[in-house]
Design an enzyme around this catalytic site. Structure first.
Site, short mmCIF file in Angstrom:
data_model
loop_
_atom_site.label_atom_id
_atom_site.label_comp_id
_atom_site.label_asym_id
_atom_site.label_seq_id
_atom_site.Cartn_x
_atom_site.Cartn_y
_atom_site.Cartn_z
N LYS A 3 0.84 -1.20 0.00
CA LYS A 3 0.00 0.00 0.00
C LYS A 3 0.88 1.26 0.00
O LYS A 3 0.60 2.21 -0.72
CB LYS A 3 -0.93 -0.01 1.22
CG LYS A 3 -2.01 -1.10 1.14
CD LYS A 3 -2.76 -1.31 2.45
CE LYS A 3 -3.73 -2.48 2.34
NZ LYS A 3 -4.43 -2.79 3.61
N GLN B 37 -4.19 -1.44 9.94
CA GLN B 37 -4.21 -2.76 9.32
C GLN B 37 -4.80 -3.80 10.28
O GLN B 37 -4.43 -3.86 11.46
CB GLN B 37 -2.77 -3.16 8.91
CG GLN B 37 -2.66 -4.46 8.14
CD GLN B 37 -3.32 -4.42 6.76
OE1 GLN B 37 -3.45 -3.37 6.14
NE2 GLN B 37 -3.74 -5.57 6.27
N ASP C 201 -10.72 3.19 4.57
CA ASP C 201 -11.05 1.77 4.49
C ASP C 201 -12.56 1.57 4.39
O ASP C 201 -13.02 0.48 4.02
CB ASP C 201 -10.59 1.04 5.76
CG ASP C 201 -9.28 0.30 5.57
OD1 ASP C 201 -9.02 -0.18 4.45
OD2 ASP C 201 -8.53 0.18 6.56
N1 GUN Z 1 -6.85 -6.56 6.49
C1 GUN Z 1 -7.22 -7.27 5.40
N2 GUN Z 1 -7.77 -6.45 4.48
C2 GUN Z 1 -7.73 -5.21 5.01
C3 GUN Z 1 -8.14 -3.94 4.53
O1 GUN Z 1 -8.68 -3.76 3.43
N3 GUN Z 1 -7.91 -2.89 5.35
C4 GUN Z 1 -7.35 -3.05 6.58
N4 GUN Z 1 -7.18 -1.96 7.34
N5 GUN Z 1 -6.96 -4.20 7.06
C5 GUN Z 1 -7.15 -5.29 6.28
#
Ligand code: GUN
Length: 294
Positions: A53, A97, A120
């Site tokens: 990311k 995350q 998110d």
């Molecule tokens: N863990 C797995 N997918 C995601 C996501 O799209 N965002 C976040 N913050 N954590 C995750």
């Protein structure tokens, strides 16, 4: 019939280029989009996702701030970090995350994020807006799936989408997005899960089958109808001594036999995964645009 492979990586690349141009326009107005990623602990898979990311941000002209916290910290310390980011004018998006260490309550953490920086789309305010058909930050994976289908020329309107999996991150928001009364949605949606009786009977009726169960080879060939479009959301590591890293990634679909029956299929890697990141960048630039427009 061999299925056409939907090129998620390529489509995500197009979107990332669009985001880069939008970020550049904002930077010319002295608003540089900023995303804070918060990683608690050192789970290797989570660390890899966060790194991807951040790298994507850099390439798109989005400033990323890398915050790493020890797994042993108190939840209150994480909440304070989030509150500081809420107040930081250079930060347009906050991504904590998941999963978090077991002594923390993810819902409490999500509730602390300012909904205006919730790129998110996990905050209940944003999920509520999504459900009632308002524009907001949509969760990146379900939104990415819808954009991927659209750009691959797959219409969802009036068609039967069967989703396997009911997570807050994928299954539930995807169902809510697809059933909206608007162009690009208007689908008929069935949500299946671990307690669904006669699962294959449901999945075989799908025009579009979405596998988001979180388990390797969960969707087997007998569950796929002839000519269905198969979207594989799974990312599972399997040991592979021949692979450079000692593992390779597979989805939730038993790929080869399913691909023999499907008309189109998304690969893993290179399918839904890159779309999730592209949507995160898009949400972050959107948030920065909101800041620029006051
Ligand atoms: N863990 C797995 N997918 C995601 C996501 O799209 N965002 C976040 N913050 N954590 C995750």
């Amino acid at each position: 019939m061999a299925a056409k492979i939907i090129d998620g990586k390529g489509i995500a690349g197009d979107i990332r280029e669009e985001v880069r141009v939008a970020a550049q326009e904002l930077a010319e107005r002295h608003v540089v989009p900023g995303l804070a990623t918060v990683l608690v602990g050192d789970d290797p898979a989570s660390a890899t996702y966060v790194r991807s990311k951040q790298r994507a941000c850099e390439k798109a002209g989005i400033q990323s701030r890398d915050i790493r916290l020890e797994a042993s910290i108190e939840e209150s310390e994480l909440l304070s970090t989030v509150s500081e980011l809420n107040a930081d004018p250079e930060i347009d998006g906050i991504l904590v995350q998941l999963p978090l260490p077991s002594h923390m309550d993810p819902q409490r953490v999500i509730l602390t994020i300012d909904p205006a920086k919730d790129v998110d789309g996990f905050h209940p305010v944003n999920l509520g807006k999504l459900l009632s058909g308002e524009e907001t930050f949509y969760p990146c994976t379900p939104h990415g799936i819808i954009v991927l289908l659209e750009r691959a020329g797959v219409t969802v309107e009036g068609r039967h989408v069967v989703i396997v999996g009911r997570s807050n991150i994928v299954g539930k928001p995807l169902a809510a997005l697809l059933m909206q009364k608007r162009a690009g949605a208007n689908a008929t949606v069935t949500v299946c899960h671990s307690r669904t009786a006669n699962l294959a009977e449901h999945t075989r009726r799908a025009d579009i089958l979405v596998a988001a169960a979180g388990q390797r080879a969960f969707v087997t060939e007998d569950m796929v109808g002839e000519g269905a479009v198969v979207v594989d959301v799974g990312i599972n590591r399997v040991e592979d001594p021949e692979a450079k890293k000692g593992y390779r990634l597979v989805g939730d679909v038993d790929y080869e036999p399913a691909a023999a029956k499907a008309s189109m299929i998304t690969p893993v890697p290179g399918g839904v995964g890159p779309m999730t990141i592209a949507m995160l960048l898009q949400n972050t630039v959107h948030s920065a645009r909101n800041r620029a427009n006051g």
